[in-house]
Every structure is written in C-alpha cells, then in structure tokens.
Design a protein around this motif. Structure first.
Motif, PDB file in Angstrom:
ATOM      1  N   PRO A 114       0.809  -1.211   0.000  1.00  0.00           N
ATOM      2  CA  PRO A 114       0.000   0.000   0.000  1.00  0.00           C
ATOM      3  C   PRO A 114       0.844   1.263   0.000  1.00  0.00           C
ATOM      4  N   GLN A 115       0.167   2.402  -0.058  1.00  0.00           N
ATOM      5  CA  GLN A 115       0.846   3.688  -0.125  1.00  0.00           C
ATOM      6  C   GLN A 115       1.752   3.903   1.077  1.00  0.00           C
ATOM      7  N   GLU A 116       1.298   3.466   2.236  1.00  0.00           N
ATOM      8  CA  GLU A 116       2.143   3.531   3.426  1.00  0.00           C
ATOM      9  C   GLU A 116       1.973   2.219   4.171  1.00  0.00           C
ATOM     10  N   GLY A 117       3.010   1.372   4.118  1.00  0.00           N
ATOM     11  CA  GLY A 117       2.922   0.061   4.739  1.00  0.00           C
ATOM     12  C   GLY A 117       2.753   0.149   6.244  1.00  0.00           C
ATOM     13  N   PHE A 118       1.817  -0.625   6.775  1.00  0.00           N
ATOM     14  CA  PHE A 118       1.584  -0.626   8.210  1.00  0.00           C
ATOM     15  C   PHE A 118       2.645  -1.478   8.890  1.00  0.00           C
ATOM     16  N   LEU A 119       3.288  -0.920   9.910  1.00  0.00           N
ATOM     17  CA  LEU A 119       4.278  -1.662  10.686  1.00  0.00           C
ATOM     18  C   LEU A 119       3.766  -1.868  12.101  1.00  0.00           C
ATOM     19  N   PHE A 120       4.089  -3.029  12.665  1.00  0.00           N
ATOM     20  CA  PHE A 120       3.694  -3.350  14.029  1.00  0.00           C
ATOM     21  C   PHE A 120       4.798  -2.917  14.990  1.00  0.00           C
ATOM     22  N   LEU A 130      13.120  -6.968  11.794  1.00  0.00           N
ATOM     23  CA  LEU A 130      13.143  -8.390  11.444  1.00  0.00           C
ATOM     24  C   LEU A 130      11.739  -8.981  11.507  1.00  0.00           C
ATOM     25  N   ASP A 131      11.036  -8.744  12.609  1.00  0.00           N
ATOM     26  CA  ASP A 131       9.698  -9.317  12.774  1.00  0.00           C
ATOM     27  C   ASP A 131       8.710  -8.737  11.776  1.00  0.00           C
ATOM     28  N   ASN A 132       8.836  -7.444  11.480  1.00  0.00           N
ATOM     29  CA  ASN A 132       7.935  -6.824  10.517  1.00  0.00           C
ATOM     30  C   ASN A 132       8.202  -7.332   9.101  1.00  0.00           C
ATOM     31  N   GLY A 143       8.733   1.035  16.732  1.00  0.00           N
ATOM     32  CA  GLY A 143       7.747   1.836  17.455  1.00  0.00           C
ATOM     33  C   GLY A 143       6.338   1.590  16.933  1.00  0.00           C
ATOM     34  N   GLN A 144       5.371   2.211  17.598  1.00  0.00           N
ATOM     35  CA  GLN A 144       3.975   2.050  17.175  1.00  0.00           C
ATOM     36  C   GLN A 144       3.785   2.593  15.769  1.00  0.00           C
ATOM     37  N   ARG A 145       3.167   1.763  14.931  1.00  0.00           N
ATOM     38  CA  ARG A 145       2.890   2.121  13.535  1.00  0.00           C
ATOM     39  C   ARG A 145       4.158   2.539  12.788  1.00  0.00           C
ATOM     40  N   GLY A 146       5.333   2.105  13.281  1.00  0.00           N
ATOM     41  CA  GLY A 146       6.595   2.409  12.629  1.00  0.00           C
ATOM     42  C   GLY A 146       7.050   3.845  12.788  1.00  0.00           C
ATOM     43  N   GLU A 147       6.624   4.516  13.869  1.00  0.00           N
ATOM     44  CA  GLU A 147       6.887   5.947  14.010  1.00  0.00           C
ATOM     45  C   GLU A 147       8.361   6.264  14.258  1.00  0.00           C
ATOM     46  N   SER A 148       9.171   5.250  14.616  1.00  0.00           N
ATOM     47  CA  SER A 148      10.604   5.500  14.813  1.00  0.00           C
ATOM     48  C   SER A 148      11.353   5.596  13.490  1.00  0.00           C
TER      49      SER A 148
END
Length: 594
Positions: free
Chosen positions: A431-437, A442-444, A481-486
């Motif tokens: 997608p336009q912005e991939g969702f990260l957990f 590595l896990d993502n 971080g949450q939603r990949g904010e880092s």
C-alpha cells in the motif's frame, strides 16, 4: 451492508440462544454446574430447619433442654455448611472456566469475521466502535455469565425450596409472603423492555466514546500540528457526556426496580412478623416455627431482590451480546469460496478485467466498463488524475472489493472462485504507506512469511538494503515503534517492500508505493522495487515519473475508464491525457526527466 444494520436484533431469549450457539463452551458441563448450585442452595435451607428443631425440640422440649439433640443438629448444620461452601466453590470455578473459554471463542470469532469483512463494510463503522464490540461489550457478557446467569437459576431454585418449606410451616404466612411480592414481579416484568432499550443506548455510547478516544490518540500529531486541541477536547467531552447521560438513565431505571425490591422485602418482613406473632400468640404456630419462618422469609426475599438486579445485568449483557452478534452475522460481501474454491498454480500471472464497473455505497461509479488485459511478467504503471479510479482498480485486482458489474480474472480464473489462502500467496499488495507493528524490523519484514533470520538478511542484500540495515542502531533488531513511528516514511516503505519480497508473490500490486518517499530514499527504493518486480507481473499505481518510465507499459485512467495505454516513450509524444500529465511531472521536477 454496514455492521450497524446487520439483521440480528430480536427478543432477549433469541439473543441468548444465538449467543450461546456462538460460545458453546459456556454450556459445557452446565448440568453438573446446576446440580452443584442446587446442592449449595439446598444447604441454605437446612439452617432454618435446624433452628426450628433446636428451638422447639431441643431448647423448649417438654422434658427440659435436650443438649444431646442440640449438639447433633449443630454438627449436622456444620457439615451442611461446609458441603455448601465446597459446592459453591466448585460452581464458581466451573463457571469461570466455562465462561472465559466460551467468551474467548466469541471474541476470536468476531475478530476473525471483522478481518473477513471487506474494506467497504469495515469503513461503514468507526474503528473504535467496532473494537468496542469485541472488547467492552464482551466484558459485559462475561460479568453476567460468571455471576448473573447461574445466580438467576440458583435464585429461582432457592425461591421454590423456600416456598415449599414456608407452606409446610404455615400456608397462611406463605400466601401473605407471595401476596406481597406478586405486584413487584409484575412491575419488573413490564420494566424489562424499557431497561433493554436503555442499556442498548449505553453500549452504543460506549462504542462512540472508544471511537472518539481512538481517533484522538492515533491523530495526536495532526491535532497538535493544527492547534485544534480544544476542538478535539470538545468532541471527547461530548462523547463522554452522551455516555454519562445514557448510563445515568439506565441506572436510574435499574435503581427503581432494585429499590422497589428493597421496599417490598422490608414490607413483607414486617407483615409476616405481625401476622406470625398473632398466629404464635393464638397457639396456631410454635415459636421455633416462627423463628424458622423468619429465616425462610430472608431466604425468599434475598433472591427475589437479587433477581431484580440480575435482570438489569441481563439487559446490559443482552445489549452487548446483540452488538457482538451483529458483527458475526454481518454478511460477507467478499466471501471466501473455501474448500470449493480454486488454487492457482505458481508462476507469473495474467490479469484480465472484463466489463468491470464499480461504485462505492451511495456514490457515483468510479470505474465504468473497464476492459483490460495484462500479460504475464509485464511491469505496468497505472496513472491518472486524483479520482480517476487507480486505487479502486488495485483493490479489485487484490480482491479487497468485488466489482459491481463484470469480472476480474487471474490466469483466466474468476477471482471470486479463488480461495483466499491461494490468492494471498499469489498476490501481494504494497500500500501507499505500509503498516508496521510495534516490533523489530526483522519481525515486521517476515510478518507475511515465517522465514528465519538468514533468509531475511539474504533478502535485504538482494534488494540492495543491506547497507541501510547496517546503518540502523540495532540492525534488523531495531524497534520501529507504534505504527513504525521510529522510522521515516521512506524507511517504513523499505520494510514493506522487504515484507512483500519475502512473501514471494507472483503478482505484485504497488498502490502509490513510492509517493511518500523523500528524494534521498527514492533511488534506494527504486532499486529495491526493480529487484522485487523481477520475474513477476507487477502493477504499480504511479504518482511519479520514474515509476512510469521504468514500466514496460503505461495504462492511463480518466474518469473511471482506460483512455490510453502503451510504452512511456510513445505516450509521452502523443497528444492526450498522458502527455499533459507527463508535462506536469517534468514541470514539478524543474523541467528535466531521468
């Protein structure tokens, strides 16, 4: 169809039956639990009988106090109380295990169904409100099942046993007792519907409140950047106030029923005491029988009062159960064909759209009679102005939605016939912005494929991302971080590309996957995309000139139709929408193309 409009609202009993069918573990071993509960209830009746026997046959015996008889009855009472305590403990343990297992099944079923709903259905209700259906609403059910449900049955058994003993002691007092309570039962019965409506509104307001809180937390950065904290606070205050008002209205109605029960209980005890004293004074009742009867009145009134409160909890639980059932019973508008579906073979795939039209609910068509063939192994860029239907085309190809008219085929097979498990293996959307957990890179990266660390490292090297990974604080173990904010938006997209690469799809759909990239990251991402698309059919929703130039073919969308297609080099020199779009791109880049 939206979740809120799912056709599941019915009577209380119909809701309970449907809820238990969705949580079968709740009823597991129910008869054993009921027998234990009845044993515990019967034990309570023994105490008044012992009191009567000790008083009349022991302490007030004609030949004087019989201490031996008193001791025997006290030992019997002690044994019964211990047995009752053990039975009550067993009932509670069994209830907790059965209810938590059943409600865990209900939560899992509801969550899974939410994931199976199409994006259209999910978007019909705010995320926080939907989450509340499988969190706080299930909690209300849990409270009732663990405490209210069995207590309602136990209370009924206790009332029947107490009534039987009251009749055996004195039918006149038994009639007086029931005569005092019958009006209360009629009032409570009539209030039940009103309470149900009130608690329905409470559960709805809880959903609105959680939705407002969720949006405020997720959108905190946007709220601060626009300086709208006060306006956001007003929205939250409004949701909180609406919930407060609904809760107060519901609790006031439940308090009326409970207070009425308290009043009737006290009134009944006073009447029984007066009538019983008169019967004892006239010799129609022994003192021990009167004392025992007063105990029995307590055993009778306590469950009646408790039942009025439990009925209130029942209405709250039923309201929550209805909301959860509405989720589970929401029809799937993009259903999985399951075992009857088709598994697609591996290899580069072809894509065909035949007379495809699509419109979002309540809106005008965004795609109109689209006919399109994409050959296996081709890299295609789909371009067009905002609102031309590009992203909707991507959703149809990965089957996030189904066309209103026409057919979408992969390798000649109608997507509606392909099993989801096979489709998700063959087709991957970036997608336009991939969702990260909130986990490591590595896990993502291996979220879509359970591969080992060495495979992830090799993939990063093949994508040309090993240098970037080496520059991170902890390499692949760096937390995002949450939603990949880092990470920056471009770095989040790199992780999404690595995730798609490890999933090893045969058809890759990139929905504006490079639109959020900064210039410093664009070259790295373009190289990664080159490696990702190699040997696969790739469809890119393009927002940048570089994406269109790198494609084998460009498809131009305008007002929901395919208006041009061909190589970039040819279309750029033809009069038409693509030439105008290309000129705009060049102007934005300062008049130069790669």
């Amino acid at each position: 169809m939206s979740v809120a409009s799912a056709p599941t609202r019915g009577s209380t009993m119909a809701t309970l039956r449907r809820g238990l069918a969705l949580s079968p573990e709740v009823a597991t071993g129910l008869w054993v639990t009921l027998l234990l509960a009845l044993l515990a209830t019967a034990g309570r009746i023994v105490v008044p009988v012992v009191v009567q026997k000790v008083t009349d046959d022991g302490l007030l015996a004609a030949a004087g106090p019989d201490t031996g008889l008193v001791r025997r009855y006290l030992v019997i009472a002690l044994v019964v109380v211990l047995a009752t305590s053990c039975a009550t403990y067993a009932v509670n343990v069994r209830l907790f295990r059965a209810s938590e297992s059943g409600l865990a099944t209900l939560r899992a079923t509801a969550f899974r169904h939410i994931h199976d709903l199409s994006v259209l259905t999910q978007n019909a209700e705010r995320r926080g409100a939907m989450v509340s259906r499988v969190t706080s609403d299930v909690d209300t059910i849990s409270q009732f099942v663990q405490f209210g449900g069995i207590m309602l049955l136990v209370s009924l058994g206790q009332i029947l046993l107490a009534t039987g003993l009251m009749i055996s002691y004195n039918p006149i007092l038994a009639a007086v007792t029931w005569g005092c309570f019958i009006p209360l039962l009629i009032v409570v019965r009539r209030m039940q519907r009103s309470l149900g409506d009130a608690y329905d509104r409470v559960r709805e307001r809880v959903g609105d409140l959680l939705a407002a809180v969720s949006e405020s937390v997720v959108g905190a950065a946007t709220i601060r950047s626009f300086g709208v904290e006060e306006r956001t606070a007003e929205r939250l205050d409004s949701a909180i106030e609406e919930h407060r008002r609904a809760a107060i209205r519901a609790h006031i109605r439940s308090s009326v029923a409970f207070s009425a029960g308290q009043f009737v209980a006290g009134f009944t005890l006073a009447v029984v005491l007066v009538v019983g004293s008169w019967l004892a004074a006239t010799g129609r009742m022994q003192l021990g029988e009167l004392v025992a009867y007063l105990f029995l009145v307590g055993l009778f009134t306590q469950p009646v009062q408790l039942a009025t409160e439990i009925l209130n909890e029942l209405q709250n639980a039923v309201a929550g159960w209805r909301r959860v059932i509405e989720v589970v019973d929401t029809p799937l508008d993009v259903p999985d064909p399951g075992p009857d579906g088709v598994d697609l073979p591996r290899g580069a795939v072809s894509v065909d759209l035949e007379q495809v039209s699509f419109a979002y609910p309540g809106g005008e068509p965004v795609l109109r009679d689209v006919d399109l063939h994409i050959a296996p192994g081709r890299r295609v860029a789909v371009v067009g102005e905002t609102g031309s239907g590009k992203s909707t085309l991507a959703k149809l190809i990965v089957r996030l939605v189904d066309p209103g008219e026409g057919t979408v085929r992969i390798d000649g097979v109608d997507l509606r016939r392909v099993r989801f498990a096979s489709l998700r293996e063959r087709v991957v959307l970036v997608p336009q912005e991939g969702f990260l957990f909130d986990a490591s890179i590595l896990d993502n990266a291996r979220f879509g494929a359970p591969v080992d660390r060495d495979t992830v490292e090799r993939a990063m090297t093949e994508l040309g991302l090993d240098g970037w990974v080496a520059g991170l604080p902890a390499g692949l173990d760096t937390r995002v971080g949450q939603r990949g904010e880092s990470l920056s938006s471009g770095e989040r997209q790199l992780v999404a590309i690595a995730r798609a690469y490890l999933a090893d799809p045969d058809l890759l759909v990139l929905d504006e996957a490079t639109s959020a990239l900064d210039p410093a990251t664009e070259v790295r991402v373009q190289r990664a995309l080159e490696s990702l698309a190699r040997g696969r059919t790739a469809i890119a929703i393009a927002h940048r000139i570089a994406t269109a130039e790198a494609a084998d073919e460009v498809i131009v969308m305008d007002q929901g139709r395919v208006v041009q297609r061909g190589p970039h080099r040819d279309l750029a020199h033809q009069q038409g929408p693509y030439a105008a779009l290309h000129a705009s791109w060049l102007a934005n880049q300062g008049g130069s193309s790669r």
